[in-house]
Structures are given as structure tokens and as C-alpha cells.
Design a protein around this motif. Structure first.
Motif, PDB file in Angstrom:
ATOM      1  N   GLN A  19      -2.407  -5.779  14.007  1.00 22.86           N
ATOM      2  CA  GLN A  19      -1.858  -4.976  14.997  1.00 22.86           C
ATOM      3  C   GLN A  19      -1.586  -5.533  15.963  1.00 22.86           C
ATOM      4  O   GLN A  19      -2.524  -6.091  16.592  1.00 22.86           O
ATOM      5  N   ALA A  66       1.649  -4.657  13.145  1.00 22.21           N
ATOM      6  CA  ALA A  66       2.472  -3.250  13.228  1.00 22.21           C
ATOM      7  C   ALA A  66       2.124  -3.098  14.935  1.00 22.21           C
ATOM      8  O   ALA A  66       1.109  -3.420  15.530  1.00 22.21           O
ATOM      9  N   SER A  68       1.839  -0.086  16.825  1.00 21.64           N
ATOM     10  CA  SER A  68       1.668   1.399  16.694  1.00 21.64           C
ATOM     11  C   SER A  68       1.868   2.193  17.871  1.00 21.64           C
ATOM     12  O   SER A  68       1.875   3.378  18.003  1.00 21.64           O
ATOM     13  N   ASN A 108      11.403  -0.773  13.745  1.00 19.77           N
ATOM     14  CA  ASN A 108      11.004   0.557  14.204  1.00 19.77           C
ATOM     15  C   ASN A 108       9.573   0.652  14.296  1.00 19.77           C
ATOM     16  O   ASN A 108       8.940  -0.082  13.879  1.00 19.77           O
ATOM     17  N   ILE A 109       9.111   1.516  14.881  1.00 16.54           N
ATOM     18  CA  ILE A 109       7.492   2.117  15.266  1.00 16.54           C
ATOM     19  C   ILE A 109       6.759   2.087  13.639  1.00 16.54           C
ATOM     20  O   ILE A 109       5.881   1.712  13.723  1.00 16.54           O
ATOM     21  N   GLU A 110       7.619   2.259  12.767  1.00 11.46           N
ATOM     22  CA  GLU A 110       6.697   2.579  11.138  1.00 11.46           C
ATOM     23  C   GLU A 110       6.453   1.044  10.886  1.00 11.46           C
ATOM     24  O   GLU A 110       5.857   0.663   9.900  1.00 11.46           O
ATOM     25  N   THR A 112       8.667  -0.885   9.476  1.00 13.25           N
ATOM     26  CA  THR A 112       9.533  -1.211   8.406  1.00 13.25           C
ATOM     27  C   THR A 112      10.703  -2.110   8.987  1.00 13.25           C
ATOM     28  O   THR A 112      11.073  -1.987  10.247  1.00 13.25           O
TER      29      THR A 112
END
Length: 123
Positions: A19, A66, A68, A108-110, A112
Motif C-alpha cells: 500500500q 494500492a 487507498s 482508480n482508487i479501487e 483496478t
């Protein structure tokens, strides 16, 4: 070009963090000669200030896990910084995959690489 990497350690042998916000180090790599400068991510950095640092250091892209934090994501996206997903790989593996265009983009924030429109991504 300069590339930022959110890493668990301070070398390219370290793993890319899962992350963005929790990486122990922010590495800045000069991709022409692989000279690395490491910035320790002390807990006084917020996700936003970490994202701002990537911009201040003239990085054109970031390899990370990620992202987040929505504000950090927006900061990077608004600055047109290309976001590559490299979590779990070593820094060298991730750089290698990026050169071959084999790293997924974080669109995108997800986390993906799906995208609202089908517009081209920036190079």
C-alpha cells in the motif's frame, strides 16, 4: 526520468509495499542510471504529503501498491503522474516489468485498471 517507488526497504532489492501509505521508504530512481535516493517514510508524513513529495521530486511515475487515500490518489492523478501497480515484486522486477510495459496501471482508487472512459493514458 525520475520514478518514485513506495517500498518496504531502502534498496531496489526490497519489495514494493502493498500500500502506498504504508511503505517504509519512498525511493526516487533515476531510470537512466538507476541511481536511487531513499526517503524514509516516517509516520509524520500523511498520505497527501507523501503524494506531494512525489510531485516535488519531479517524478513522472510511481510504482506502488494500492493507493487507498482518496486525497493522495487525487494529488497524483491531478499531476498526471503515472501510477503503476507493483506490490509484492522487488524494485528491480517492477522496474523491469515497467520497461516492458507489463505493469498494471492504477487508474482508480479501487486499484483496478478499469477506467470510466476509454481514453488513452498519458505517456
Amino acid at each position: 526520468m525520475y520514478l518514485a517507488m513506495a517500498m518496504d526497504g531502502n534498496t531496489l532489492e526490497s519489495k514494493v509495499s502493498q500500500q502506498f501509505e504504508t511503505g517504509k521508504y519512498l525511493l526516487v530512481v533515476d531510470t537512466t542510471n538507476l541511481i536511487v535516493s531513499a526517503i524514509e517514510n516516517c509516520h509524520d508524513f500523511s498520505a497527501e504529503s507523501l503524494a506531494q513529495k512525489v510531485i516535488d521530486l519531479n517524478c513522472e511515475g510511481i510504482i506502488t501498491g494500492a493507493i487507498s487515500d482518496p486525497q493522495a490518489f487525487e494529488i497524483l492523478a491531478d499531476a498526471c503522474i503515472t501510477r503503476f501497480l507493483g506490490s509484492g515484486k522487488t524494485g528491480m522486477e517492477a522496474l523491469d516489468l515497467m520497461k516492458k510495459r507489463d505493469l498494471k496501471l492504477i487508474r482508480n482508487i479501487e486499484g483496478t485498471d478499469g477506467c470510466g472512459g476509454d481514453h488513452d493514458h498519458h505517456h
